[in-house]
Enzyme design. Structure first.
Site, short mmCIF file in Angstrom:
data_model
loop_
_atom_site.label_atom_id
_atom_site.label_comp_id
_atom_site.label_asym_id
_atom_site.label_seq_id
_atom_site.Cartn_x
_atom_site.Cartn_y
_atom_site.Cartn_z
N TRP A 1 -1.43 10.20 -6.46
CA TRP A 1 -3.07 10.68 -5.98
C TRP A 1 -3.73 9.33 -5.60
CZ3 TRP A 1 -5.56 7.14 -9.07
CH2 TRP A 1 -5.17 6.69 -10.17
N ASN A 2 -3.34 8.30 -5.46
CA ASN A 2 -4.06 7.11 -4.94
C ASN A 2 -4.53 6.96 -3.65
OD1 ASN A 2 -1.40 6.21 -5.00
ND2 ASN A 2 -1.91 4.19 -5.16
N PRO B 1 2.47 16.73 -2.96
CA PRO B 1 1.35 15.76 -3.21
C PRO B 1 0.88 16.01 -4.66
CG PRO B 1 0.62 17.26 -1.65
CD PRO B 1 1.74 17.78 -2.08
N GLU C 1 9.59 4.39 -4.98
CA GLU C 1 8.42 3.20 -5.01
C GLU C 1 7.34 3.40 -6.22
OE1 GLU C 1 8.30 1.22 -2.49
OE2 GLU C 1 9.59 2.02 -1.08
N LEU C 2 7.65 2.34 -6.87
CA LEU C 2 6.96 2.64 -8.23
C LEU C 2 5.78 1.70 -8.83
CD1 LEU C 2 10.23 3.48 -10.42
CD2 LEU C 2 8.68 5.18 -9.22
N CYS D 1 -0.65 0.34 -5.85
CA CYS D 1 0.48 -0.18 -6.44
C CYS D 1 0.45 -1.75 -6.35
CB CYS D 1 1.72 0.34 -5.84
SG CYS D 1 1.96 0.23 -4.03
P1 NAD Z 1 2.83 9.88 -11.61
O1 NAD Z 1 4.25 9.18 -11.86
O2 NAD Z 1 1.97 10.29 -12.71
O3 NAD Z 1 3.07 11.20 -10.37
C1 NAD Z 1 3.42 11.07 -9.26
C2 NAD Z 1 4.09 12.33 -8.74
O4 NAD Z 1 5.09 12.73 -9.60
C3 NAD Z 1 3.12 13.40 -8.75
O5 NAD Z 1 2.98 14.20 -7.54
C4 NAD Z 1 3.44 14.38 -10.06
O6 NAD Z 1 3.02 15.67 -9.75
C5 NAD Z 1 4.85 14.20 -10.09
N1 NAD Z 1 5.53 14.57 -11.12
C6 NAD Z 1 5.18 14.09 -12.49
N2 NAD Z 1 6.39 14.50 -13.11
C7 NAD Z 1 7.37 14.64 -12.34
C8 NAD Z 1 8.74 15.11 -12.62
N3 NAD Z 1 9.22 15.27 -13.91
N4 NAD Z 1 9.50 15.07 -11.60
C9 NAD Z 1 9.16 15.20 -10.34
N5 NAD Z 1 7.98 14.88 -9.98
C10 NAD Z 1 6.91 14.94 -11.14
O7 NAD Z 1 2.27 8.76 -10.86
P2 NAD Z 1 0.45 8.83 -10.39
O8 NAD Z 1 -0.27 8.48 -11.42
O9 NAD Z 1 0.33 10.13 -9.46
O10 NAD Z 1 0.41 7.63 -9.49
C11 NAD Z 1 0.25 6.29 -9.83
C12 NAD Z 1 1.32 5.44 -10.21
O11 NAD Z 1 1.91 5.35 -8.62
C13 NAD Z 1 1.36 4.09 -10.38
O12 NAD Z 1 2.22 3.75 -11.30
C14 NAD Z 1 1.25 3.46 -9.20
O13 NAD Z 1 1.74 1.72 -9.32
C15 NAD Z 1 2.29 4.10 -8.53
N6 NAD Z 1 2.35 3.96 -7.07
C16 NAD Z 1 3.33 3.33 -6.41
C17 NAD Z 1 3.26 2.75 -5.01
C18 NAD Z 1 4.58 2.11 -4.33
O14 NAD Z 1 4.65 2.18 -3.17
N7 NAD Z 1 5.38 1.39 -4.77
C19 NAD Z 1 2.15 3.40 -4.19
C20 NAD Z 1 1.45 3.99 -4.95
C21 NAD Z 1 1.23 4.26 -6.26
#
Ligand code: NAD
Length: 476
Positions: free
Chosen positions: A136-137, A161, A232-233, A266
């Site tokens: 969502w960011n 998304p 990408e976490l 991130c």
């Molecule tokens: P999240 O892991 O909660 O959700 C990410 C996505 O995964 C959402 O679309 C969600 O609906 C989906 N999702 C949830 N459970 C799932 C499952 N079991 N299977 C498949 N999809 C599923 O993350 P968030 O809170 O949306 O985003 C914040 C996180 O993202 C932070 O940890 C941040 O560091 C990371 N992030 C990483 C990068 C990078 O490039 N490394 C970039 C931006 C954000």
């Protein structure tokens, strides 16, 4: 939430659930998948130039709807300037890939070394259908960052998304629909985790951007299907400031690196290690500059810092601050989640007297919190910086570029900014991989950013006679 039901999204500036959308059912997802797989055959056969032409048309349709897309992103994220920049960035990425892609896929025959009559040629066979699951960011940017090179490669793509920020999808889908044939190849299906799982069950390759816990689940699901997962976490990026560094520049970079996008990035700086002799002078400069940062409330066209997009993230930030204070940290600025107009906000929060057992040092923060710790030796600080389950990126300030580089080379992180911080938020050309729990798979940038969407085939041709089985007779 389950397929077919209606989901409500919260407005981060007002706290109100003012948007709803229907989550696709498994049958609807099946239909999208079938259309994408059928269309992908002609898409890959059409060739690189035709695909680029179509994607440029998509770029023009995005530009034509920039006001609507940016307005939707503005509600999704509660910020204006970055919303507009997300649209520009996606349009720019189409040209970026168009410029370098032709050089990244070499073809042609190479003579064999071991068998002189045998020559070989590569064939680049794209995965038919790529799934993209995004956070969502940066809703548009991170929805499209993998989708565009996958489409350039000849794949069809389904983007899911985040359910937290779904509004941008409708005007982007309009842009897709305005380009003949594109709607079958590029689908955007807002939904929650179960929708993500259903998509991963149906694609040939998954690109996931999000948190480490969800990334682990995606990796397990992909492994059970034997499909590649590019992850990408999260991160816990350290910034190291060595003696002799320009403290004005270092405090500018620290503040921007930590506070840009309200720290919801991130690659945000989340730990600042400063050489003890310059610690107090650095903190004084950082605090002075942090105090000048303003919320973009009540006027969204003013200030530098937007609301915390995801309600639960505000609780995480409040919890980390409370934990730090309980363990003896000192707050110099910010320090309190503020509620204005129903949204939740946090001003840059500079903390000192911080120790390694505090959550603000061990866990991902994802907000504008700047914990500062003094160090005595370079070996000590390299150890502290590397003492993390994460390894996304890092930064080093020193008197000279060489001194910064020497420390940067010792850090366990995929991207290291030297005499700046969080450069990967602004500079997209350098190939990098995540270390440790921050991700998995080839680089999203550089040659791998495109090549990862292909299986490499080898065409191996014999221009002479095949070797008969008798050549392998035991009697030799
Ligand atoms: P999240 O892991 O909660 O959700 C990410 C996505 O995964 C959402 O679309 C969600 O609906 C989906 N999702 C949830 N459970 C799932 C499952 N079991 N299977 C498949 N999809 C599923 O993350 P968030 O809170 O949306 O985003 C914040 C996180 O993202 C932070 O940890 C941040 O560091 C990371 N992030 C990483 C990068 C990078 O490039 N490394 C970039 C931006 C954000």
């Amino acid at each position: 939430m389950s397929g077919g039901s209606v989901f409500h999204a919260r407005n981060p500036r007002t706290g109100e659930q003012d948007y709803s959308f229907a989550v696709p059912t498994p049958v609807e997802i099946d239909e999208v998948v079938a259309r994408a797989r059928a269309a992908q055959v002609a898409w890959t056969a059409a060739g690189f130039a035709a695909r680029i032409e179509t994607l440029r048309a998509f770029g023009r349709e995005l530009v034509a709807r920039k006001a609507q897309i940016a307005a939707a992103l503005e509600i999704d994220t509660g910020r204006r300037r970055i919303a507009a920049m997300e649209v520009d960035s996606v349009v720019g990425s189409i040209e970026g890939w168009a410029a370098i892609a032709p050089t990244l896929l070499p073809e042609g025959w190479t003579a064999g070394r071991g068998m002189p009559d045998v020559r070989h040629a590569p064939q680049w066979a794209p995965y038919a259908l790529v799934g993209v699951v995004s956070p969502w960011n940066f809703p548009l940017l991170l929805g499209m960052i993998d989708a565009i090179p996958a489409l350039v490669a000849g794949c069809a793509v389904i983007v899911k998304p985040s359910e937290v920020t779904p509004r941008f999808a409708a005007p982007v889908i309009e842009a897709i629909n305005a380009v003949p044939g594109l709607a079958d190849l590029l689908a955007i299906l807002p939904g929650d985790g179960p929708v993500g799982q259903q998509i991963i069950d149906r694609v040939d390759c998954v690109c996931f951007t999000g948190s480490v816990p969800t990334g682990r689940k995606v990796a397990v699901q992909a492994a059970s299907r034997l499909i590649p997962a590019f992850l990408e976490l999260g991160g816990k990026d350290p910034l190291i400031i060595l003696e002799g560094a320009d403290l004005d520049a270092a405090s500018d970079a620290a503040l921007r690196g930590s506070v840009l996008s309200t720290g919801q990035a991130c690659q945000s700086i989340e730990r600042i290690y400063v050489a003890r002799p310059i610690h107090d002078a650095f903190v004084a400069k950082l605090v002075e500059k942090a105090k000048a940062v303003r919320l973009n409330w009540p006027d969204i066209s003013q200030g530098e810092i937007g609301p915390i997009i995801f309600d639960r993230q505000a609780d995480i930030l409040a919890g980390q601050i409370a934990d730090a204070l309980a363990k003896g940290a000192r707050v110099h600025t910010g320090g309190r989640i503020e509620t204005h107009g129903g949204g939740r906000w946090l001003l840059p929060t500079v903390l000192t007297d911080v120790t390694g057992d505090m959550a603000v040092i061990c866990e991902e923060t994802f907000g504008p919190i700047l914990p500062v710790i003094a160090f005595d030796t370079v070996d000590e600080v390299v150890g502290l910086a590397n003492d993390s389950e994460y390894g996304l990126s890092a930064a080093v300030f020193a008197q000279t570029p060489e001194a910064a580089e020497a420390v940067g080379r010792r850090l366990e992180a995929g991207a290291v900014s030297l005499n700046d911080a969080a450069l990967t938020a602004l500079f997209f050309e350098a190939a990098k991989q995540s270390f440790k729990a921050s991700g998995l798979g080839p680089s999203r940038m550089g040659a791998d950013g495109l090549q990862r969407f292909f299986r490499r085939k080898a065409l191996i041709a014999n221009t002479g006679r095949p070797i008969p089985i008798s050549a392998f007779r035991e009697e030799g």
